[in-house]
Motif scaffolding. Structure first.
Motif, PDB file in Angstrom:
ATOM      1  N   LEU A  47       0.819  -1.213   0.000  1.00 56.01           N
ATOM      2  CA  LEU A  47       0.000   0.000   0.000  1.00 56.01           C
ATOM      3  C   LEU A  47       0.856   1.269   0.000  1.00 56.01           C
ATOM      4  O   LEU A  47       0.542   2.232  -0.694  1.00 56.01           O
ATOM      5  N   VAL A  48       1.923   1.282   0.771  1.00 57.29           N
ATOM      6  CA  VAL A  48       2.826   2.435   0.795  1.00 57.29           C
ATOM      7  C   VAL A  48       3.455   2.638  -0.584  1.00 57.29           C
ATOM      8  O   VAL A  48       3.546   3.764  -1.085  1.00 57.29           O
ATOM      9  N   ALA A  49       3.858   1.564  -1.229  1.00 62.17           N
ATOM     10  CA  ALA A  49       4.457   1.665  -2.571  1.00 62.17           C
ATOM     11  C   ALA A  49       3.437   2.198  -3.579  1.00 62.17           C
ATOM     12  O   ALA A  49       3.754   3.054  -4.414  1.00 62.17           O
ATOM     13  N   ILE A  50       2.187   1.722  -3.497  1.00 58.88           N
ATOM     14  CA  ILE A  50       1.152   2.170  -4.431  1.00 58.88           C
ATOM     15  C   ILE A  50       0.841   3.655  -4.211  1.00 58.88           C
ATOM     16  O   ILE A  50       0.712   4.423  -5.175  1.00 58.88           O
ATOM     17  N   LEU A  51       0.736   4.092  -2.979  1.00 58.35           N
ATOM     18  CA  LEU A  51       0.491   5.500  -2.688  1.00 58.35           C
ATOM     19  C   LEU A  51       1.628   6.381  -3.188  1.00 58.35           C
ATOM     20  O   LEU A  51       1.404   7.467  -3.742  1.00 58.35           O
ATOM     21  N   THR A  52       2.844   5.933  -2.997  1.00 59.01           N
ATOM     22  CA  THR A  52       4.004   6.694  -3.471  1.00 59.01           C
ATOM     23  C   THR A  52       3.980   6.834  -4.994  1.00 59.01           C
ATOM     24  O   THR A  52       4.221   7.918  -5.534  1.00 59.01           O
ATOM     25  N   LEU A  53       3.676   5.751  -5.691  1.00 53.66           N
ATOM     26  CA  LEU A  53       3.605   5.811  -7.155  1.00 53.66           C
ATOM     27  C   LEU A  53       2.463   6.713  -7.627  1.00 53.66           C
ATOM     28  O   LEU A  53       2.594   7.431  -8.621  1.00 53.66           O
ATOM     29  N   GLY A  54       1.337   6.700  -6.913  1.00 58.04           N
ATOM     30  CA  GLY A  54       0.215   7.572  -7.271  1.00 58.04           C
ATOM     31  C   GLY A  54       0.566   9.041  -7.132  1.00 58.04           C
ATOM     32  O   GLY A  54       0.249   9.850  -8.001  1.00 58.04           O
ATOM     33  N   VAL A  55       1.229   9.407  -6.051  1.00 57.03           N
ATOM     34  CA  VAL A  55       1.652  10.791  -5.845  1.00 57.03           C
ATOM     35  C   VAL A  55       2.669  11.201  -6.910  1.00 57.03           C
ATOM     36  O   VAL A  55       2.606  12.292  -7.469  1.00 57.03           O
ATOM     37  N   LEU A  56       3.598  10.310  -7.221  1.00 56.19           N
ATOM     38  CA  LEU A  56       4.610  10.593  -8.244  1.00 56.19           C
ATOM     39  C   LEU A  56       3.965  10.787  -9.614  1.00 56.19           C
ATOM     40  O   LEU A  56       4.326  11.694 -10.359  1.00 56.19           O
TER      41      LEU A  56
END
Length: 157
Positions: free
Chosen positions: A22-31
């Protein structure tokens, strides 16, 4: 003395893996959102600059081809243009026109026949001033950004 626990495991528990995912997915979404915003800003800025330079070049070419600059006021530039037939000149005007509340345009009109050609539209404010042989057109767009277009006048008679 070492205490050895019975639970000697290696690796992640399922919930730890899900949290990391989930942290990785959120980071990619913000990027991804940041990259889209940068691309939009870059394209908008480039298009505005290109439009601005084309407008300046068009006005400068028109003034270079003018036969005589008759008047430069706060809201207009009046000039006569060369024609193919000798001794025959048309009068034209670059003028500031208000087409709504805080919606100004710079347009080219004929002095006698009528009609107009929009040159620069959607501005919050446009001012024209003459200093020596320079014409300075100052604009403020809807975002409040101020720009100046500096044109040279060649007085030909």
């Amino acid at each position: 003395m070492f205490i050895k626990s019975k639970n000697n495991r290696s690796g992640f528990v399922l919930y730890e893996a899900i949290v990391a995912l989930l942290v990785a997915i959120l980071t990619l979404g913000v990027l991804q959102q940041a990259l889209q915003l940068m691309k939009t800003i870059q394209n908008t800025t480039f298009n505005d600059q290109l439009r601005w330079h084309i407008t300046q070049d068009k006005i400068q070419k028109t003034l270079d081809d003018a036969y005589e600059i008759r008047e430069v006021g706060k809201n207009k530039i009046v000039y006569t243009e060369k024609e193919l037939r000798e001794g025959y000149h048309h009068g034209f005007v670059f003028e500031v026109y208000q087409s709504g509340f805080e919606n100004y345009m710079l347009r080219k009109t004929t002095a006698t026949v009528g009609g107009h050609e929009p040159i620069l539209t959607g501005q919050k404010e446009i001012n024209i001033e003459k200093i020596s042989n320079l014409v300075i057109i100052t604009t403020v767009n809807k975002a409040g950004e101020k720009s100046e277009m500096i044109l040279t006048l060649n007085d030909k008679k």
